[in-house]
Motif scaffolding. Structure first.
Motif, PDB file in Angstrom:
ATOM      1  N   ASP A 230     -12.758 -48.337  22.846  1.00 54.01           N
ATOM      2  CA  ASP A 230     -13.794 -48.426  23.875  1.00 54.01           C
ATOM      3  C   ASP A 230     -14.784 -49.539  23.560  1.00 54.01           C
ATOM      4  O   ASP A 230     -15.346 -49.603  22.465  1.00 54.01           O
ATOM      5  N   GLY A 231     -14.987 -50.427  24.527  1.00 53.49           N
ATOM      6  CA  GLY A 231     -15.906 -51.541  24.330  1.00 53.49           C
ATOM      7  C   GLY A 231     -15.299 -52.688  23.561  1.00 53.49           C
ATOM      8  O   GLY A 231     -15.968 -53.696  23.320  1.00 53.49           O
TER       9      GLY A 231
ATOM     10  N   HIS B 184      -7.633 -48.957  30.473  1.00 52.15           N
ATOM     11  CA  HIS B 184      -6.540 -49.917  30.392  1.00 52.15           C
ATOM     12  C   HIS B 184      -6.777 -51.004  29.346  1.00 52.15           C
ATOM     13  O   HIS B 184      -7.912 -51.324  29.000  1.00 52.15           O
ATOM     14  N   VAL B 185      -5.665 -51.565  28.859  1.00 52.84           N
ATOM     15  CA  VAL B 185      -5.670 -52.747  28.008  1.00 52.84           C
ATOM     16  C   VAL B 185      -5.216 -53.913  28.881  1.00 52.84           C
ATOM     17  O   VAL B 185      -4.210 -53.809  29.587  1.00 52.84           O
TER      18      VAL B 185
ATOM     19  N   ASP C  91      -4.386 -37.939  21.324  1.00 54.10           N
ATOM     20  CA  ASP C  91      -3.761 -37.605  22.599  1.00 54.10           C
ATOM     21  C   ASP C  91      -4.412 -38.329  23.777  1.00 54.10           C
ATOM     22  O   ASP C  91      -3.831 -38.416  24.853  1.00 54.10           O
ATOM     23  N   MET C  92      -5.642 -38.848  23.561  1.00 58.15           N
ATOM     24  CA  MET C  92      -6.372 -39.518  24.628  1.00 58.15           C
ATOM     25  C   MET C  92      -6.298 -41.039  24.513  1.00 58.15           C
ATOM     26  O   MET C  92      -7.049 -41.755  25.163  1.00 58.15           O
ATOM     27  N   PHE C  93      -5.382 -41.533  23.685  1.00 57.00           N
ATOM     28  CA  PHE C  93      -5.140 -42.971  23.653  1.00 57.00           C
ATOM     29  C   PHE C  93      -4.529 -43.407  24.987  1.00 57.00           C
ATOM     30  O   PHE C  93      -3.740 -42.666  25.586  1.00 57.00           O
TER      31      PHE C  93
ATOM     32  N   ALA D 234     -15.868 -40.524  33.863  1.00 57.33           N
ATOM     33  CA  ALA D 234     -14.944 -41.229  34.748  1.00 57.33           C
ATOM     34  C   ALA D 234     -13.678 -41.673  34.022  1.00 57.33           C
ATOM     35  O   ALA D 234     -12.575 -41.601  34.562  1.00 57.33           O
ATOM     36  N   HIS D 235     -13.841 -42.119  32.752  1.00 55.09           N
ATOM     37  CA  HIS D 235     -12.677 -42.634  32.026  1.00 55.09           C
ATOM     38  C   HIS D 235     -11.840 -41.528  31.389  1.00 55.09           C
ATOM     39  O   HIS D 235     -10.840 -41.809  30.735  1.00 55.09           O
ATOM     40  N   HIS D 236     -12.244 -40.263  31.586  1.00 51.55           N
ATOM     41  CA  HIS D 236     -11.447 -39.128  31.103  1.00 51.55           C
ATOM     42  C   HIS D 236     -10.713 -38.418  32.239  1.00 51.55           C
ATOM     43  O   HIS D 236      -9.909 -37.521  31.979  1.00 51.55           O
TER      44      HIS D 236
END
Length: 277
Positions: free
Chosen positions: A11-12, A21-22, A49-51, A130-132
């Motif tokens: 993150d960041g 996203h990458v 698991d949240m990668f 939002a990102h989860h």
């Protein structure tokens, strides 16, 4: 000195501003670094698991450091190389403080997220970041149990990290005080706020890094780390080549050997291209 291991915050740093996203350029540079024989190790506050699937599905990313150093993991063998967890007994104590209040708390343990079932059943009313949403609402990857505390304690599982979001103002000071007074946690931010994050009191990211490097037979001086936050600072100062993102605070940039472009400007790719390829 030749860089053999690249530690990447997510993150960041590696992720775009949506924190999901990458970018194509970052992903290409990461793959090229791995093709060159460099071990790329995500080193993040996230549970495994949240990668992002882009990284979880990428062959060659074998080692991961998660939850700010609570766990170092070998994905190829499924082996935990290092862990520094809140004990099952203290995990029960912490969960008893949180449970029953209708509070949205993501409890990271055993590389995944546990939610209180009463909270999980009302996700549309909960302040899911939002990102989860992709993980919690869309994919529903979490484990919902009646009482996370009782479940963890009865199964001998220790907590890696807890994130609490949207604590009602009337509960913020009390909840912060009760959690702090357990004496077994370390807050990421030492202040009363609607959102809290904490891990084991003895958390030490350097020990998790050392476990991975011992496995690889590599020294700190043969490593690069790219990060943007205070949790990355110690390693930025100690590895052979520490890089701060352009969006990092000035105090972190001042300690780095190089400053990358911002995370929304493919800063990770720029550093890999400039120094590793």
């Amino acid at each position: 000195m030749e860089i053999k291991v690249l530690f990447l915050d997510l993150d960041g740093t590696t992720l775009t501003n949506d924190q999901v996203h990458v970018s194509e350029r970052n992903m290409k540079a990461i793959q090229e670094a791995m093709d060159k024989g460099i071990q790329v190790v995500p080193c993040t506050g996230r549970v495994l698991d949240m990668f992002p699937p882009q990284l979880l599905n990428r062959k060659g990313i074998r080692y991961c450091i998660t939850c700010h150093g609570a766990r170092a993991f070998d994905r190829d063998t499924g082996r935990t190389l290092y862990e520094n967890l809140i004990t099952p007994a203290d995990s029960l104590k912490i969960c008893r403080i949180i449970e029953g209040n209708g509070i949205y708390a993501e409890i990271a343990a055993q590389n995944t997220i546990f939610l209180e079932r009463a909270v999980d059943e009302k996700l549309d009313e909960m302040p899911v970041p939002a990102h989860h949403i992709w993980y919690i609402k869309d994919e529903h990857c979490q484990l919902a149990v009646d009482s996370p505390g009782e479940y963890l304690f009865s199964h001998g599982i220790g907590i890696e990290k807890v994130n609490i979001y949207g604590i009602p103002e009337a509960l913020q000071e009390s909840l912060y005080g009760q959690l702090t007074n357990t004496g077994c946690i370390k807050h990421t931010r030492e202040e009363v706020k609607p959102d809290l994050e904490f891990s084991a009191r003895t958390l030490d990211k350097e020990q998790a890094v050392a476990a991975v490097l011992k496995e690889l037979g590599v020294s700190l001086k043969e490593c690069m780390i790219i990060g943007d936050s205070s949790s990355d600072l110690d390693m930025i100062k100690k590895v052979g080549f520490g890089v701060a993102m352009g969006n990092a605070p000035d105090s972190i940039k001042a300690q780095a050997k190089a400053v990358a472009p911002r995370n929304d400007e493919d800063g990770v790719a720029a550093m890999i291209e400039a120094y590793l390829l």
